[in-house]
Design a protein around this motif. Structure first.
Motif, short mmCIF file in Angstrom:
data_model
loop_
_atom_site.label_atom_id
_atom_site.label_comp_id
_atom_site.label_asym_id
_atom_site.label_seq_id
_atom_site.Cartn_x
_atom_site.Cartn_y
_atom_site.Cartn_z
N THR A 70 40.27 86.18 24.54
CA THR A 70 41.24 85.03 25.04
C THR A 70 42.37 84.89 25.23
OG1 THR A 70 40.09 84.86 22.52
CG2 THR A 70 42.58 83.89 22.77
N ILE A 71 42.50 84.59 26.43
CA ILE A 71 43.75 84.24 27.00
C ILE A 71 45.08 83.64 26.16
CG2 ILE A 71 44.91 82.28 28.63
CD1 ILE A 71 42.69 83.91 29.43
N ARG A 72 46.07 84.82 25.92
CA ARG A 72 47.33 84.38 25.09
C ARG A 72 48.04 84.34 25.22
NH1 ARG A 72 48.90 89.35 23.91
NH2 ARG A 72 48.72 90.54 26.31
N ALA A 73 49.17 83.75 24.27
CA ALA A 73 50.56 82.80 25.03
C ALA A 73 51.62 83.59 25.29
CB ALA A 73 50.64 82.13 23.60
N ALA A 74 51.05 84.67 26.17
CA ALA A 74 51.74 85.84 26.71
C ALA A 74 51.23 85.83 28.04
CB ALA A 74 51.90 87.31 26.14
N SER A 75 52.74 86.36 28.67
CA SER A 75 53.11 86.44 30.33
C SER A 75 52.38 88.02 30.69
CB SER A 75 54.21 86.72 30.62
OG SER A 75 55.04 87.35 30.19
N THR A 76 51.06 88.45 29.71
CA THR A 76 51.16 89.84 29.76
C THR A 76 49.27 89.96 29.77
OG1 THR A 76 51.70 90.57 27.71
CG2 THR A 76 52.48 91.11 29.56
N PRO A 77 48.50 88.51 30.50
CA PRO A 77 47.56 88.38 30.17
C PRO A 77 46.32 89.64 30.92
CG PRO A 77 47.69 87.12 32.04
CD PRO A 77 49.22 87.96 32.01
N ASP A 78 45.68 89.80 30.78
CA ASP A 78 44.46 90.85 31.97
C ASP A 78 44.39 91.22 33.14
OD1 ASP A 78 43.59 91.26 29.16
OD2 ASP A 78 41.84 90.84 28.95
N TRP A 79 43.99 92.66 33.06
CA TRP A 79 44.51 92.74 34.31
C TRP A 79 43.07 92.61 35.43
CZ3 TRP A 79 49.07 94.50 36.66
CH2 TRP A 79 49.76 94.51 35.31
N ILE A 80 42.80 92.38 36.43
CA ILE A 80 40.91 92.33 37.27
C ILE A 80 41.78 92.93 38.04
CG2 ILE A 80 39.99 89.85 36.26
CD1 ILE A 80 41.86 88.79 38.57
N GLN A 81 39.18 92.91 38.80
CA GLN A 81 40.00 94.02 39.53
C GLN A 81 39.23 92.72 40.74
OE1 GLN A 81 37.33 97.31 38.53
NE2 GLN A 81 39.15 98.79 38.21
N THR A 82 40.47 93.01 41.70
CA THR A 82 40.11 92.42 42.85
C THR A 82 39.26 93.57 44.10
OG1 THR A 82 41.95 91.79 43.62
CG2 THR A 82 40.64 90.22 42.17
N SER A 83 39.09 92.29 45.42
CA SER A 83 38.50 93.46 46.78
C SER A 83 40.31 93.56 47.33
CB SER A 83 38.02 92.47 48.00
OG SER A 83 38.72 91.59 47.93
N ASP A 84 41.45 93.25 47.32
CA ASP A 84 42.78 93.61 47.65
C ASP A 84 43.22 94.19 46.09
OD1 ASP A 84 43.25 90.95 46.18
OD2 ASP A 84 44.17 90.37 47.62
N GLY A 85 42.31 95.61 45.39
CA GLY A 85 43.79 95.76 43.98
C GLY A 85 43.24 94.81 42.75
N LEU A 86 44.31 95.76 41.62
CA LEU A 86 44.02 95.50 40.80
C LEU A 86 45.55 94.60 40.43
CD1 LEU A 86 43.34 95.91 37.75
CD2 LEU A 86 44.53 97.63 37.98
#
Length: 413
Positions: free
Chosen positions: A293-309
């Motif tokens: 769930t997308i929350r009403a906070a500026s701390t959403p989940d982290w995602i791993q991408t090709s250029d880092g977390l």
């Protein structure tokens, strides 16, 4: 009344507690015209005005979002029928749908859970009041799943929802209830919310059937994964990217997708070793399934991408929430995250709006009767009642100790 040159008059909707317009946009994609949108937040109203001025075209239509919509910045407690009725409307005018989601924080697991003791927890009474004044043909009410088990004045779980139902029935509206997951309707997000549909003197509409599933069968499609949903978006702007630093970066990089840093365990009667969970601000998303769930906070989940977390950016969160590309969010980055997280998810919103449009077109007049609560609601209420008996005293004592420690700390400062 708005006119579609190809099909004639459009069904109308008024959006209370509109926020940044997630629900208004959902209804307009389903062929509705938003007569008015009401919210008290200045950034939300600025977002609606900017989007209206941007003249974003609704896909598959010649219309633009929020075209000729009256944008009203006001506390809903101060709003009356005359504020919402079009100037040239006849005296007996009424909208086809009154829609909205009163503030969810009083009933949310992410909030303090004060329920009716929070002034915001009583704003639903003004939704009902305006329904009585406007007499819409149908109603859509949205809120968090926690409202199903929220305690009423008598302290019993489920009391708030029973109260809301009774208030609607007192003004002649029958209700139907459901907990629906946005992922089941094509969203790249697993967002479960409570929805209430209500009607007066017409057939009580049904909820739409799911189009997607985690393990699809028959004609259902597979859930849209987080990776699939954000892969079509432009590369994030550098100033929108937030990366971890220091020790936190090492802790997060050691995690597998779909896990996070654990919160401190709370000892309870039936959990002597502690009741723990993942910290909301320290979770690494699994890209192969829909997002949490997308929350009403500026701390959403982290995602791993090709250029880092990195964290999900606010434009990515907006896409997961079903906002149209180019929706013109105003305010600080924290405000944008808040507006996005508080919105009604767009994919499921459009599916419900389409179902309402179909029901409205039938014009089948009758005296509807409220549907019984789903069995899952009764199960949740029973479980919450059991949890209260077993752990209620422990939780209240823990909150009291925490409040005392905070007070002592503040006094020392």
């Amino acid at each position: 009344m708005a006119i579609n040159m190809e099909t004639g008059p459009l069904p109308t909707v008024i959006d209370l507690f509109s926020g940044a317009g997630g629900l208004s946009g959902s209804f307009e994609r389903a062929g509705f015209h938003t007569i008015g949108a009401v919210d008290t937040d200045p950034d939300c109203i600025a977002t609606l005005k900017a989007t209206q001025q941007a003249r974003l075209t609704i896909k598959g239509s010649r219309r633009t979002y929020l075209e000729c919509t009256r944008l009203i910045r006001a506390d809903v407690r101060d709003v009356v029928r005359s504020d919402l009725v079009p100037e040239d409307a006849p005296t007996d005018w009424r909208p086809d749908v009154l829609a909205g989601g009163p503030p969810c924080q009083p009933f949310s697991s992410a909030g303090a859970g004060l329920g009716l003791n929070d002034p915001r927890g009583k704003l639903f009474t003004h939704f009902v009041r305006l329904a009585g004044e406007l007499q819409p043909r149908m109603i859509l009410f949205e809120n968090v799943a926690g409202l199903v088990t929220a305690k009423g004045h008598d302290g019993r779980p489920g009391g708030v929802l029973r109260l809301i139902q009774s208030r609607f029935e007192e003004i002649g509206y029958a209700c139907r209830f459901a907990l629906l997951n946005a992922a089941d309707f094509g969203a790249g997000q697993r967002r479960v919310r409570l929805y209430i549909l209500a009607s007066k003197n017409e057939v009580l509409p049904h909820f739409p059937l799911p189009s997607h599933a985690a393990k699809p069968e028959c004609n259902l499609q597979k859930w849209v994964s987080l990776a699939a949903r954000i892969s079509s978006l432009p590369a994030p702007a550098p100033h929108d990217v937030i990366r971890p630093t220091g020790l936190r970066a090492h802790e997060l990089l050691a995690l597998q997708p779909g896990t996070g840093l654990k919160s401190v365990g709370i000892v309870e009667a039936n959990r002597p070793s502690g009741h723990w969970g993942y910290r909301q601000d320290c979770f690494v998303a699994d890209p192969t399934i829909p997002a949490r769930t997308i929350r009403a906070a500026s701390t959403p989940d982290w995602i791993q991408t090709s250029d880092g977390l990195r964290r999900l950016t606010w434009p990515e969160c907006a896409a997961l929430q079903g906002f149209a590309d180019g929706w013109a969010f105003e305010g600080s980055r924290a405000s944008r995250y808040r507006q996005i997280g508080n919105a009604v998810q767009g994919d499921i919103g459009t599916a419900i709006a389409a179902e309402l449009a179909e029901a409205l077109s039938q014009q089948a007049f009758q005296q509807p009767v409220s549907a019984v609560w789903p069995a899952s609601f009764d199960k949740r209420v029973r479980y919450t009642s059991m949890e209260e008996r077993v752990n209620g005293a422990h939780r209240r004592a823990a909150r009291s100790r925490r409040a005392e420690s905070i007070g002592m700390f503040c006094a020392a400062e």
